[in-house]
Design a protein around this motif. Structure first.
Motif, PDB file in Angstrom:
ATOM      1  N   ILE A  29       0.857  -1.191   0.000  1.00  0.00           N
ATOM      2  CA  ILE A  29       0.000   0.000   0.000  1.00  0.00           C
ATOM      3  C   ILE A  29       0.896   1.245   0.000  1.00  0.00           C
ATOM      4  CG2 ILE A  29      -1.807   1.272   1.228  1.00  0.00           C
ATOM      5  CD1 ILE A  29      -2.872  -1.398   0.483  1.00  0.00           C
ATOM      6  N   TYR A  30       0.850   2.009  -1.090  1.00  0.00           N
ATOM      7  CA  TYR A  30       1.623   3.243  -1.199  1.00  0.00           C
ATOM      8  C   TYR A  30       0.666   4.420  -1.238  1.00  0.00           C
ATOM      9  CZ  TYR A  30       5.315   0.009  -2.562  1.00  0.00           C
ATOM     10  OH  TYR A  30       6.221  -1.024  -2.572  1.00  0.00           O
ATOM     11  N   ARG A  31       1.068   5.548  -0.675  1.00  0.00           N
ATOM     12  CA  ARG A  31       0.243   6.753  -0.701  1.00  0.00           C
ATOM     13  C   ARG A  31       1.119   7.961  -1.007  1.00  0.00           C
ATOM     14  NH1 ARG A  31      -3.367   3.975  -1.121  1.00  0.00           N
ATOM     15  NH2 ARG A  31      -5.142   3.538   0.229  1.00  0.00           N
ATOM     16  N   SER A  32       0.606   8.845  -1.844  1.00  0.00           N
ATOM     17  CA  SER A  32       1.307  10.108  -2.083  1.00  0.00           C
ATOM     18  C   SER A  32       1.129  11.011  -0.853  1.00  0.00           C
ATOM     19  CB  SER A  32       0.750  10.785  -3.329  1.00  0.00           C
ATOM     20  OG  SER A  32      -0.629  11.020  -3.146  1.00  0.00           O
ATOM     21  N   HIS A  33       1.943  12.068  -0.775  1.00  0.00           N
ATOM     22  CA  HIS A  33       1.945  12.899   0.448  1.00  0.00           C
ATOM     23  C   HIS A  33       0.576  13.512   0.747  1.00  0.00           C
ATOM     24  CE1 HIS A  33       2.296  16.221  -2.428  1.00  0.00           C
ATOM     25  NE2 HIS A  33       1.853  16.977  -1.458  1.00  0.00           N
ATOM     26  N   GLY A  45      13.531   7.711   4.891  1.00  0.00           N
ATOM     27  CA  GLY A  45      13.497   6.896   6.103  1.00  0.00           C
ATOM     28  C   GLY A  45      12.096   6.610   6.597  1.00  0.00           C
ATOM     29  N   VAL A  46      12.029   5.888   7.711  1.00  0.00           N
ATOM     30  CA  VAL A  46      10.750   5.530   8.323  1.00  0.00           C
ATOM     31  C   VAL A  46      10.310   6.688   9.209  1.00  0.00           C
ATOM     32  CG1 VAL A  46       9.573   3.823   9.747  1.00  0.00           C
ATOM     33  CG2 VAL A  46      11.461   3.108   8.286  1.00  0.00           C
ATOM     34  N   MET A  47       9.060   7.107   9.082  1.00  0.00           N
ATOM     35  CA  MET A  47       8.572   8.238   9.880  1.00  0.00           C
ATOM     36  C   MET A  47       7.055   8.167  10.024  1.00  0.00           C
ATOM     37  SD  MET A  47       9.024  11.303   7.027  1.00  0.00           S
ATOM     38  CE  MET A  47      10.717  10.883   6.639  1.00  0.00           C
ATOM     39  N   THR A  48       6.485   9.030  10.844  1.00  0.00           N
ATOM     40  CA  THR A  48       5.027   9.095  10.947  1.00  0.00           C
ATOM     41  C   THR A  48       4.470   9.755   9.693  1.00  0.00           C
ATOM     42  OG1 THR A  48       5.069  11.259  12.010  1.00  0.00           O
ATOM     43  CG2 THR A  48       5.113   9.339  13.464  1.00  0.00           C
ATOM     44  N   ALA A  49       3.198   9.436   9.379  1.00  0.00           N
ATOM     45  CA  ALA A  49       2.538  10.051   8.226  1.00  0.00           C
ATOM     46  C   ALA A  49       2.474  11.571   8.399  1.00  0.00           C
ATOM     47  CB  ALA A  49       1.137   9.475   8.066  1.00  0.00           C
ATOM     48  N   LYS A  50       2.315  11.996   9.640  1.00  0.00           N
ATOM     49  CA  LYS A  50       2.243  13.429   9.941  1.00  0.00           C
ATOM     50  C   LYS A  50       3.524  14.149   9.477  1.00  0.00           C
ATOM     51  CE  LYS A  50       1.011  16.297  13.911  1.00  0.00           C
ATOM     52  NZ  LYS A  50       0.849  16.319  15.377  1.00  0.00           N
ATOM     53  N   ARG A  51       4.647  13.529   9.801  1.00  0.00           N
ATOM     54  CA  ARG A  51       5.931  14.118   9.415  1.00  0.00           C
ATOM     55  C   ARG A  51       6.125  14.050   7.892  1.00  0.00           C
ATOM     56  NH1 ARG A  51      10.772  15.987  10.533  1.00  0.00           N
ATOM     57  NH2 ARG A  51      12.564  14.980   9.560  1.00  0.00           N
ATOM     58  N   ALA A  52       5.725  12.933   7.286  1.00  0.00           N
ATOM     59  CA  ALA A  52       5.864  12.778   5.832  1.00  0.00           C
ATOM     60  C   ALA A  52       5.044  13.848   5.105  1.00  0.00           C
ATOM     61  CB  ALA A  52       5.426  11.378   5.403  1.00  0.00           C
ATOM     62  N   LYS A  53       3.830  14.112   5.614  1.00  0.00           N
ATOM     63  CA  LYS A  53       2.986  15.167   5.023  1.00  0.00           C
ATOM     64  C   LYS A  53       3.694  16.508   5.089  1.00  0.00           C
ATOM     65  CE  LYS A  53      -1.378  13.236   6.210  1.00  0.00           C
ATOM     66  NZ  LYS A  53      -2.571  13.222   7.078  1.00  0.00           N
ATOM     67  N   LYS A  54       4.258  16.795   6.257  1.00  0.00           N
ATOM     68  CA  LYS A  54       4.959  18.065   6.458  1.00  0.00           C
ATOM     69  C   LYS A  54       6.119  18.205   5.471  1.00  0.00           C
ATOM     70  CE  LYS A  54       4.705  19.410  10.761  1.00  0.00           C
ATOM     71  NZ  LYS A  54       4.989  19.361  12.211  1.00  0.00           N
ATOM     72  N   LEU A  55       6.815  17.076   5.222  1.00  0.00           N
ATOM     73  CA  LEU A  55       7.953  17.092   4.296  1.00  0.00           C
ATOM     74  C   LEU A  55       7.497  17.012   2.839  1.00  0.00           C
ATOM     75  CD1 LEU A  55      10.447  14.698   6.170  1.00  0.00           C
ATOM     76  CD2 LEU A  55      10.509  17.198   6.086  1.00  0.00           C
ATOM     77  N   GLY A  56       6.187  16.756   2.634  1.00  0.00           N
ATOM     78  CA  GLY A  56       5.675  16.668   1.259  1.00  0.00           C
ATOM     79  C   GLY A  56       6.123  15.409   0.519  1.00  0.00           C
ATOM     80  N   ILE A  57       6.335  14.307   1.269  1.00  0.00           N
ATOM     81  CA  ILE A  57       6.731  13.059   0.616  1.00  0.00           C
ATOM     82  C   ILE A  57       5.752  11.939   0.962  1.00  0.00           C
ATOM     83  CG2 ILE A  57       9.201  13.489   0.338  1.00  0.00           C
ATOM     84  CD1 ILE A  57       9.713  12.145   2.989  1.00  0.00           C
TER      85      ILE A  57
END
Lengths: 133, 133
Positions: free
Chosen positions: A88-92, A112-124
């Motif tokens: 399961i892959y999701r865009s930012h 790297g491995v991170m929370t979805a919250k952080r990934a959203k913030k980074l736009g990835i």
């Protein structure tokens, strides 16, 4: 016997130890399992983790966290999302939220491995490996 | 009092505990300090590390490694290379080797903290934060 899905195995062992009110549990170590465990610590779901060198494969000892008063559970459940048989892959802009932000989604990204919250913030975006709440 | 160079502080505490033959030491945790500690474990320089959640700042407990027979030292020394006042960067084809490969250099790269050996293999350079041997 090698485990077919080591991440599912990690989540199951935490779930079982937590259900049984155990203080701690041990799993064989790998980089991704250490990273997931570190996120559980950073997000306040566990009390500590220890990585111990072993002759064949290092191990991780995870110490669970319970409420101070009545040993209330801090972790309600952990759920494997992406699986070896169905990734399961999701865009930012399409990353999940868990219980309206009360839980966390854990994502593997190019950074790297991170929370979805952080990934959203980074736009990835990335692979959604688990939900924890 | 905040430490002006937390990485130098980590290396100094390990050096001092090792010189004094202590079993373990504790330092305040940060992501980069956890990553350096993980490399020391992966490379066989320490026995284990534990990351413990604390109210203000998490801490790392590092358990040192000594020889089984006469408690020989596994770590000879650790040296800070890049410093806040004088940053040392190296391209992938100019990364240091330590004692002809008997020691390790630890490098911060765009893909995380790793040994110079691994950075060379990946063809990436970075900031040379420490030598350990």
């Amino acid at each position: 016997m090698p485990v077919s899905d080591p991440i599912a195995d990690l989540l199951t062992r935490i779930r079982n130890a937590n259900s049984a009110n155990h203080d701690s549990l041990e799993v064989s170590a790998s980089n991704v399992k250490i990273e997931i465990t570190k996120i559980l610590l950073d997000e306040g779901y566990i009390k500590s983790y220890e990585v111990v060198q072993q002759p064949v494969q290092n191990k991780i000892k995870i110490t669970l966290k319970y409420g101070a008063r009545n040993r209330e559970k801090v972790i309600t459940d952990l759920k494997r999302i992406s699986k070896p048989g169905l990734r399961i892959y999701r865009s930012h802009d399409n990353l999940p939220t868990v219980l309206r932000g009360l839980g966390i989604a854990i994502v593997t990204t190019s950074q790297g491995v991170m929370t979805a919250k952080r990934a959203k913030k980074l736009g990835i975006g990335g692979e959604v490996i688990a939900h924890v709440w």
